[in-house]
Scaffold this active site. Structure first.
Site: not given
Length: 153
Positions: A43, A57, A68, A70, A114
């Site tokens: 988002s 949100l 949010h 994976l 990451y």
């Protein structure tokens, strides 16, 4: 949704449906033989760092994408699908004119994964879910050369 590697997940089915309805262009799924094997849900976010509000949100005027989740189905893990899907997702974000960077929060054991995919650690995340603590990470999607797919991510 798939259960996370640690067994806990701060994003539940209700939130997944929420973000899929608000900003479907920020989600990506990998299907094999009609079955979902991996997905990313994102988002837009409009602050420098994530806060507790970022869990629920979507800020349409934001220039950062909050990733949010994976998730890779248990039967499809350790096959490189997570890194391939993340690479494709970042390429997709590079095509969205408003997006400047991607943000995520992860447990410490996922930081090397990451980082290998081009994210840098920003430090401890303000967000906590129950007993879970997170590291916040970011990746620029503007102003950088495209990462080659065979780079390990």
């Amino acid at each position: 949704a798939f259960i996370s590697v640690s067994g806990d997940c701060p994003l539940h089915l209700r939130e997944i449906r929420h973000f899929l309805s608000l900003c479907p262009e920020l989600s990506l799924g990998w299907f094999e033989e009609g079955r979902l094997v991996a997905f990313i849900i994102g988002s837009l976010w409009d602050e420098d760092r994530l806060s507790q509000a970022a869990l629920t949100l979507h800020r349409p005027r934001g220039t950062a994408v909050h990733i949010h989740v994976l998730a890779v189905h248990r039967a499809s893990r350790q096959q490189g699908k997570g890194s391939i899907l993340l690479w494709r997702y970042l390429q997709h974000l590079r095509g969205l004119p408003v997006v400047r960077r991607a943000l995520l929060m992860c447990e410490d054991f996922l930081v090397p994964f990451y980082a290998k995919c081009g994210f840098e650690a920003l430090g401890p995340c303000e967000v906590s879910v129950g007993a879970l603590a997170f590291t916040e990470m970011q990746c620029a999607v503007r102003g950088h050369a495209l990462v080659r797919r065979n780079s390990g991510c």
